[in-house]
Design a protein around this motif. Structure first.
Motif, PDB file in Angstrom:
ATOM      1  N   SER A   1      39.468  11.648 -19.530  1.00  0.00           N
ATOM      2  CA  SER A   1      38.916  12.744 -20.326  1.00  0.00           C
ATOM      3  C   SER A   1      39.856  13.013 -21.496  1.00  0.00           C
ATOM      4  O   SER A   1      40.740  12.210 -21.790  1.00  0.00           O
ATOM      5  N   ASN A   2      39.660  14.158 -22.154  1.00  0.00           N
ATOM      6  CA  ASN A   2      40.499  14.533 -23.306  1.00  0.00           C
ATOM      7  C   ASN A   2      40.471  13.470 -24.405  1.00  0.00           C
ATOM      8  O   ASN A   2      41.506  13.079 -24.951  1.00  0.00           O
ATOM      9  N   PHE A   3      39.273  12.999 -24.731  1.00  0.00           N
ATOM     10  CA  PHE A   3      39.128  12.001 -25.781  1.00  0.00           C
ATOM     11  C   PHE A   3      39.253  12.646 -27.162  1.00  0.00           C
ATOM     12  O   PHE A   3      39.138  13.860 -27.309  1.00  0.00           O
ATOM     13  N   GLN A   4      39.446  11.823 -28.161  1.00  0.00           N
ATOM     14  CA  GLN A   4      39.460  12.285 -29.542  1.00  0.00           C
ATOM     15  C   GLN A   4      38.063  12.132 -30.141  1.00  0.00           C
ATOM     16  O   GLN A   4      37.357  11.175 -29.842  1.00  0.00           O
ATOM     17  N   ASN A   5      37.682  13.082 -30.978  1.00  0.00           N
ATOM     18  CA  ASN A   5      36.390  13.008 -31.657  1.00  0.00           C
ATOM     19  C   ASN A   5      36.639  12.752 -33.138  1.00  0.00           C
ATOM     20  O   ASN A   5      37.020  13.660 -33.880  1.00  0.00           O
TER      21      ASN A   5
ATOM     22  N   GLU B   1      37.398  19.897 -33.196  1.00  0.00           N
ATOM     23  CA  GLU B   1      36.696  20.406 -32.021  1.00  0.00           C
ATOM     24  C   GLU B   1      37.353  19.884 -30.743  1.00  0.00           C
ATOM     25  O   GLU B   1      37.853  18.763 -30.696  1.00  0.00           O
ATOM     26  N   LYS B   2      37.334  20.715 -29.695  1.00  0.00           N
ATOM     27  CA  LYS B   2      37.794  20.251 -28.394  1.00  0.00           C
ATOM     28  C   LYS B   2      36.733  19.335 -27.795  1.00  0.00           C
ATOM     29  O   LYS B   2      35.542  19.523 -28.012  1.00  0.00           O
ATOM     30  N   GLU B   3      37.176  18.366 -27.029  1.00  0.00           N
ATOM     31  CA  GLU B   3      36.271  17.356 -26.480  1.00  0.00           C
ATOM     32  C   GLU B   3      36.314  17.411 -24.957  1.00  0.00           C
ATOM     33  O   GLU B   3      37.383  17.352 -24.349  1.00  0.00           O
ATOM     34  N   TYR B   4      35.133  17.512 -24.332  1.00  0.00           N
ATOM     35  CA  TYR B   4      35.077  17.734 -22.888  1.00  0.00           C
ATOM     36  C   TYR B   4      34.343  16.643 -22.117  1.00  0.00           C
ATOM     37  O   TYR B   4      34.095  16.795 -20.922  1.00  0.00           O
ATOM     38  N   SER B   5      33.979  15.549 -22.763  1.00  0.00           N
ATOM     39  CA  SER B   5      33.300  14.466 -22.057  1.00  0.00           C
ATOM     40  C   SER B   5      34.238  13.799 -21.053  1.00  0.00           C
ATOM     41  O   SER B   5      35.466  13.882 -21.162  1.00  0.00           O
ATOM     42  N   ILE B   6      33.630  13.131 -20.082  1.00  0.00           N
ATOM     43  CA  ILE B   6      34.377  12.485 -18.998  1.00  0.00           C
ATOM     44  C   ILE B   6      33.762  11.112 -18.737  1.00  0.00           C
ATOM     45  O   ILE B   6      32.533  10.975 -18.727  1.00  0.00           O
ATOM     46  N   ILE B   7      34.597  10.117 -18.515  1.00  0.00           N
ATOM     47  CA  ILE B   7      34.124   8.798 -18.087  1.00  0.00           C
ATOM     48  C   ILE B   7      34.790   8.472 -16.753  1.00  0.00           C
ATOM     49  O   ILE B   7      36.017   8.339 -16.673  1.00  0.00           O
ATOM     50  N   ALA B   8      33.980   8.377 -15.704  1.00  0.00           N
ATOM     51  CA  ALA B   8      34.480   8.002 -14.378  1.00  0.00           C
ATOM     52  C   ALA B   8      34.138   6.540 -14.123  1.00  0.00           C
ATOM     53  O   ALA B   8      33.103   6.047 -14.582  1.00  0.00           O
TER      54      ALA B   8
END
Length: 401
Positions: free
Chosen positions: A51-55, A61-68
């Motif tokens: 998580s905590n990716f860069q956009n 903007e804060k980034e909240y996506s997740i890749i499991a």
């Protein structure tokens, strides 16, 4: 234990997760608590994630996506992505549900609460069946779908590209207007492409008693709205369904003053690739004609929100095995609907890069009034959630055979 029994064991968990997400909605780029909840659930299962990716499109903007990531125990280079969005909408909820939104003015009115809950259910089943997976499954929990454009999904695409990508991607969208237990698996275009419209009209203001001395931006705006509505039938390919709509009109400050400016905002939808170019050309021509008639200046602000979205194209070679799969899922049947849906979704940016499909899962509540997506009384039949999980699980397992 069979897959069916494993799913039965988690059915109430999936419903409870949907209700938690529904109670705690957060709008795009503000999904901090939703993201934390998803990560907590992944931690419970034991699935690793990033998580905590860069956009790159919205660096502030804060980034909240997740890749499991679930690595199968059988050897293969195949990689499948399964995507679910999880942002809410700036709508005051009026459902009266016992798990109604506790965040004032925000609700899950498009089913993203259900999407996140289903993908967590899928995650648990696939994790417990790693020995049947010959390859890698990427679970793509995406923030910020509702903002439109590419910015919501861009961090996931960038992260996938830097970590080797995926071969295919699939997703499922809940739909309140389709009967429960039906699933739409349509070849080729399933969701519309779209773009935004923004006009700034500048005229000449004055006293309400002397309309002859002003260049009225309100009348120009009204004509503009009416003329835009003629585009689908007169200035665009009638064989491609399209929508051109103005949904916001701002002007004026007092009942006896002709204002100087008016602002209009809206959007357009289409289904044929390349349709955006023709529609934008027609939108500009309508503005030019209205400008001359009313002696005002009309500025067409291109890409008022962000880059538009392309239609979502379902790859026939991937849809066909999905359709056959439905025959073996009790309580789920193919929908007779064979027309695309005029909504749009930035899932298109993923599917433009990685072939795949978007399934539409019917979730109408039996014997109750149907409220469409983005309505303050939108709700779904929760009994279909586990069927959505079953479809995604079985498709993923079959994908690696």
């Amino acid at each position: 234990m069979s897959i069916e029994n494993q799913l039965k064991d988690i059915e109430q968990d999936v419903i409870n997760l949907r209700r938690w997400f529904h109670m705690h909605p957060e709008v795009s780029f503000n999904e901090e608590n939703t993201s934390k909840k998803i990560q907590e659930e992944l931690d419970k299962i034991g699935i690793p994630y990033e998580s905590n990716f860069q956009n790159s499109l919205r660096p502030n903007e804060k980034e909240y996506s997740i890749i499991a990531t679930i690595e199968g125990m059988l050897s293969s280079n195949k990689k499948l992505g399964i995507r679910a969005d999880f942002d809410g909408l700036p709508i005051k909820e009026e459902t009266g549900l016992p798990f109604c939104s506790i965040n004032e003015g925000i609700m899950h009115a498009c089913g993203h609460d259900a999407h996140a809950a289903m993908l967590l259910g899928v995650a648990k089943i696939l994790w417990n069946n790693k020995d049947k997976i010959a390859g890698t499954v990427k679970l793509l929990f995406q923030a910020a779908e509702e903002v439109g454009g590419e910015s919501g999904v861009k961090p996931i695409i960038d992260e996938l590209e830097t970590t080797g990508g995926i071969d295919n991607v699939i997703g499922i969208h809940i739909w309140s207007a389709i009967p429960s237990g039906q699933i739409v698996l349509k070849n080729e275009t399933i969701f519309a492409g779209c773009g935004s419209i923004k006009y700034l009209i500048t005229g000449k203001g004055g006293h309400g008693a002397r309309p002859d001395l002003v260049h009225d931006p309100i009348k120009a705006g009204c004509d503009l709205v009416n003329n835009l509505s003629r585009i689908p039938s007169n200035f665009y390919n009638v064989l491609d369904n399209s929508v051109v709509a103005i949904c916001q009109f701002e002007s004026g400050s007092l009942g006896n003053i002709f204002p100087t400016t008016a602002k209009l905002r809206g959007g357009f939808r289409y289904f044929t690739p390349g349709g955006e170019v023709d529609l934008r050309n027609a939108i500009r021509r309508v503005a030019q004609a209205t400008e001359l008639l009313h002696n005002v200046k009309i500025e067409v602000i291109e890409n008022a929100e962000e880059e538009g979205l392309t239609p979502i194209y379902n790859t026939p070679e991937l849809i066909e095995p999905a359709r056959k799969l439905i025959e073996n899922i009790d309580g789920l049947e193919l929908s007779p609907q064979n027309t695309p849906i005029s909504a749009s979704d930035n899932f298109c940016k993923l599917i433009d890069k990685y072939p795949g499909f978007y399934a539409i899962l019917g979730a109408a509540k039996p014997d109750e009034e149907i409220y469409p997506q983005h309505n303050s009384k939108f709700d779904i039949n929760e009994k279909v959630l586990i069927k959505g999980c079953e479809f995604l699980v079985k498709y993923a397992l079959n994908y690696f055979l």
